[in-house]
Design an enzyme around this catalytic site. Structure first.
Site, PDB file in Angstrom:
ATOM      1  N   ARG A 153       0.750  -1.283   0.085  1.00  0.00           N
ATOM      2  CA  ARG A 153       0.097  -0.245  -0.245  1.00  0.00           C
ATOM      3  C   ARG A 153       0.943   1.134   0.085  1.00  0.00           C
ATOM      4  O   ARG A 153       0.436   2.412   0.468  1.00  0.00           O
ATOM      5  CB  ARG A 153      -0.732  -0.240   0.998  1.00  0.00           C
ATOM      6  CG  ARG A 153      -1.819  -1.252   1.370  1.00  0.00           C
ATOM      7  CD  ARG A 153      -2.840  -0.963   0.083  1.00  0.00           C
ATOM      8  NE  ARG A 153      -3.724  -2.473  -0.089  1.00  0.00           N
ATOM      9  CZ  ARG A 153      -3.376  -3.054  -0.618  1.00  0.00           C
ATOM     10  NH1 ARG A 153      -2.404  -3.571  -0.597  1.00  0.00           N
ATOM     11  NH2 ARG A 153      -4.471  -4.386   0.298  1.00  0.00           N
ATOM     12  N   SER A 220     -10.831  -0.344   4.047  1.00  0.00           N
ATOM     13  CA  SER A 220      -9.993  -0.141   4.744  1.00  0.00           C
ATOM     14  C   SER A 220      -9.148   1.072   5.942  1.00  0.00           C
ATOM     15  O   SER A 220      -8.906   1.853   4.624  1.00  0.00           O
ATOM     16  CB  SER A 220      -8.739  -1.009   4.673  1.00  0.00           C
ATOM     17  OG  SER A 220      -8.986  -1.885   3.452  1.00  0.00           O
ATOM     18  N   GLU A 317      -4.725   3.763   6.480  1.00  0.00           N
ATOM     19  CA  GLU A 317      -4.891   3.825   4.882  1.00  0.00           C
ATOM     20  C   GLU A 317      -5.152   4.560   3.861  1.00  0.00           C
ATOM     21  O   GLU A 317      -4.477   4.836   3.006  1.00  0.00           O
ATOM     22  CB  GLU A 317      -5.356   2.270   4.461  1.00  0.00           C
ATOM     23  CG  GLU A 317      -4.558   1.658   3.480  1.00  0.00           C
ATOM     24  CD  GLU A 317      -5.233   0.373   2.596  1.00  0.00           C
ATOM     25  OE1 GLU A 317      -5.409   0.009   3.402  1.00  0.00           O
ATOM     26  OE2 GLU A 317      -6.071   0.469   1.668  1.00  0.00           O
TER      27      GLU A 317
HETATM   28  C1  FAD Z   1     -15.962   0.073  -0.598  1.00  0.00           C
HETATM   29  C2  FAD Z   1     -14.324   0.373  -0.755  1.00  0.00           C
HETATM   30  C3  FAD Z   1     -13.182  -0.920  -1.106  1.00  0.00           C
HETATM   31  C4  FAD Z   1     -11.712  -0.822  -1.336  1.00  0.00           C
HETATM   32  N1  FAD Z   1     -11.028  -1.512  -1.777  1.00  0.00           N
HETATM   33  C5  FAD Z   1      -9.684  -1.898  -1.796  1.00  0.00           C
HETATM   34  C6  FAD Z   1      -9.412  -2.857  -2.098  1.00  0.00           C
HETATM   35  O1  FAD Z   1      -9.409  -4.192  -1.578  1.00  0.00           O
HETATM   36  N2  FAD Z   1      -7.978  -2.229  -2.008  1.00  0.00           N
HETATM   37  C7  FAD Z   1      -6.987  -1.161  -2.557  1.00  0.00           C
HETATM   38  O2  FAD Z   1      -6.080  -1.279  -2.078  1.00  0.00           O
HETATM   39  N3  FAD Z   1      -7.656   0.101  -2.689  1.00  0.00           N
HETATM   40  C8  FAD Z   1      -8.784  -0.215  -1.819  1.00  0.00           C
HETATM   41  N4  FAD Z   1      -9.873   0.420  -1.842  1.00  0.00           N
HETATM   42  C9  FAD Z   1      -9.755   1.974  -1.571  1.00  0.00           C
HETATM   43  C10 FAD Z   1      -9.348   3.023  -2.743  1.00  0.00           C
HETATM   44  O3  FAD Z   1     -10.905   2.069  -3.734  1.00  0.00           O
HETATM   45  C11 FAD Z   1      -7.907   2.632  -3.739  1.00  0.00           C
HETATM   46  O4  FAD Z   1      -7.222   3.104  -2.465  1.00  0.00           O
HETATM   47  C12 FAD Z   1      -8.463   3.511  -5.090  1.00  0.00           C
HETATM   48  O5  FAD Z   1      -7.220   3.122  -5.515  1.00  0.00           O
HETATM   49  C13 FAD Z   1      -8.445   4.915  -4.735  1.00  0.00           C
HETATM   50  O6  FAD Z   1      -8.936   5.542  -5.706  1.00  0.00           O
HETATM   51  P1  FAD Z   1      -9.492   6.921  -6.410  1.00  0.00           P
HETATM   52  O7  FAD Z   1      -8.745   7.184  -7.812  1.00  0.00           O
HETATM   53  O8  FAD Z   1     -11.050   6.720  -5.725  1.00  0.00           O
HETATM   54  O9  FAD Z   1      -8.047   8.098  -5.140  1.00  0.00           O
HETATM   55  P2  FAD Z   1      -8.443   8.622  -4.675  1.00  0.00           P
HETATM   56  O10 FAD Z   1      -8.868   8.900  -3.444  1.00  0.00           O
HETATM   57  O11 FAD Z   1      -8.965   9.719  -5.304  1.00  0.00           O
HETATM   58  O12 FAD Z   1      -6.730   9.739  -4.106  1.00  0.00           O
HETATM   59  C14 FAD Z   1      -6.329   9.135  -3.316  1.00  0.00           C
HETATM   60  C15 FAD Z   1      -5.026   9.362  -3.159  1.00  0.00           C
HETATM   61  O13 FAD Z   1      -4.177   9.275  -4.429  1.00  0.00           O
HETATM   62  C16 FAD Z   1      -3.964  10.669  -4.785  1.00  0.00           C
HETATM   63  N5  FAD Z   1      -4.445  10.615  -6.220  1.00  0.00           N
HETATM   64  C17 FAD Z   1      -5.935   9.847  -6.988  1.00  0.00           C
HETATM   65  N6  FAD Z   1      -5.179  10.228  -8.119  1.00  0.00           N
HETATM   66  C18 FAD Z   1      -4.319  10.741  -8.511  1.00  0.00           C
HETATM   67  C19 FAD Z   1      -3.819  10.583 -10.216  1.00  0.00           C
HETATM   68  N7  FAD Z   1      -4.033  10.686 -11.096  1.00  0.00           N
HETATM   69  N8  FAD Z   1      -2.844  11.283  -9.851  1.00  0.00           N
HETATM   70  C20 FAD Z   1      -2.004  11.963  -8.330  1.00  0.00           C
HETATM   71  N9  FAD Z   1      -1.914  11.599  -7.191  1.00  0.00           N
HETATM   72  C21 FAD Z   1      -3.834  10.890  -6.865  1.00  0.00           C
HETATM   73  C22 FAD Z   1      -4.909  11.197  -4.056  1.00  0.00           C
HETATM   74  O14 FAD Z   1      -4.359  12.811  -3.988  1.00  0.00           O
HETATM   75  C23 FAD Z   1      -4.650  10.784  -2.612  1.00  0.00           C
HETATM   76  O15 FAD Z   1      -4.078  10.827  -2.160  1.00  0.00           O
HETATM   77  C24 FAD Z   1     -11.452   0.392  -1.608  1.00  0.00           C
HETATM   78  C25 FAD Z   1     -12.415   1.422  -1.101  1.00  0.00           C
HETATM   79  C26 FAD Z   1     -13.747   1.736  -1.055  1.00  0.00           C
HETATM   80  C27 FAD Z   1     -14.538   2.947  -0.553  1.00  0.00           C
END
Ligand code: FAD
Length: 332
Positions: A153, A220, A317
């Protein structure tokens, strides 16, 4: 002012001074001054306060594939492509490798930042290159997997000095279905094809995790802690059956935070509008109308319960953001 409420899956009310959708790299050439809050789907963030700068929503699309002689397929995805949508589309095209990550919310650009992982697979294992724009210097970067420094992570991208937007990710996938069955939930199972593996993962996740379109959450909340093997033995006595997974450092192992939270009596606990999800203690939820303050106070209560019971300190996380940018758990 720009409303961030629809852009975070915790559904916390927050504003930014300004907000922009980034649809191409050219949009990054004409940014107002920082600070910037880069967002994908907002499924891994906890917005503690209104943000004093500009929210940049990565919406860069695109999927390109290149067939390789050995049956491999190189796939380049835009940073704004929904990860699960890409997995589904690649499956339809007979391109495999990402099935274990099915149903993880969020967009491709965020996936390498925290090296998303599930069911025994981390995306960093399949990444060849990450393209990004350094928002402070304006430089375009093309980083190899090694330069990205993927770990549990985590990645070097996550600790980038200043601000970075991932614009595209190139993965090395395959025409051949060769399932990754390293996880306990998959061990010994037989999957006839990639579709059945994807359906199986979707089934487990749908039963265990709240749908973030209906119940506010960010998956998580805490990372799985790394402890010494000796500490793991102590935990096994207090928490029989707790799994311990090897990590690259042979002196340590990873234990599931969800087990510790459950064994500390915190699964399904509710305090007003916040709580731990009854089917998965590691997920903190906003049942509706919670404030960031309530969520943080509850997260502290959960972490304190685990510390008191097991002597293990949990770290979030999810990424915490305040008015000026990212905040650490310690400095909140
Ligand atoms: C129901 C649920 C289940 C999940 N299950 C998992 C799982 O099984 N495994 C797991 O690893 N995660 C899981 N997650 C967490 C999450 O989905 C992941 O971390 C996902 O990659 C976040 O993507 P996002 O586009 O929503 O990022 P955001 O929440 O928008 O951003 C997350 C971080 O990344 C940065 N960021 C976003 N986009 C960019 C970009 N293009 N360039 C640079 N920085 C960027 C942001 O600044 C922030 O710091 C889960 C979340 C939920 C709600």
């Amino acid at each position: 002012m720009f409303d961030l409420t629809p852009h975070n899956t915790f559904a916390l009310r927050a504003m930014a001074r300004d907000g922009l959708e980034i649809r191409s790299k050219a949009d990054l050439d004409r940014l107002p001054g920082g600070p910037y809050l880069v967002l994908g789907g907002g499924s891994d963030v906890l917005l503690l306060e209104d943000f004093s700068g500009t929210a940049l929503l990565c919406r860069i699309g695109g999927m390109e594939t290149e067939e390789l002689r050995d049956g491999g397929v190189r796939v380049r995805l835009g940073g704004g492509v929904p990860l699960d949508g890409a997995i589904a589309e690649l499956g339809r095209q007979g391109i495999h490798g990402l099935e274990n990550l099915s149903l993880i919310p969020g967009l491709v650009g965020a996936a390498p930042i925290q090296n998303v992982g599930a069911y025994g697979l981390e995306i960093g294992e399949l990444i060849e290159r990450v393209e990004a724009r350094d928002l402070l210097t304006g430089e375009d970067l093309s980083l190899s997997a090694q330069e990205c420094g993927f770990s549990y992570r985590d990645s070097a991208l996550r600790h980038w000095e200043g601000a970075l937007m991932v614009t595209a990710v190139t993965l090395r996938l395959s025409r051949r279905f060769s399932p990754c069955l390293a996880h306990r939930a998959l061990e010994g199972r037989d999957f006839a094809d990639a579709r059945s593996l994807r359906d199986f993962i979707i089934g487990i996740r749908s039963r265990k995790l709240p749908d973030c379109r209906k119940v506010g959450n960010a998956g998580s909340f805490f990372r799985n802690p790394f402890v010494s093997w000796q500490k793991a033995e102590e935990l096994r006595e207090l928490c029989p059956g707790i799994p311990c997974y090897p990590v690259p450092d042979p002196t340590l192992c990873k234990v599931p935070a969800g087990w510790l939270i459950e064994a500390a009596g915190m699964r399904g606990v509710r305090r007003g509008a916040v709580g731990t999800w009854p089917q998965q203690a590691l997920v903190l939820v906003n049942y509706g109308g919670a404030s960031a303050h309530e969520l943080m106070a509850f997260a502290e209560e959960v972490a304190e319960a685990v510390l008191m019971r097991f002597g293990v300190a949990l770290e979030p996380e999810v990424r915490l953001f305040g008015a000026g940018g990212e905040m650490s758990w310690q400095s909140r």
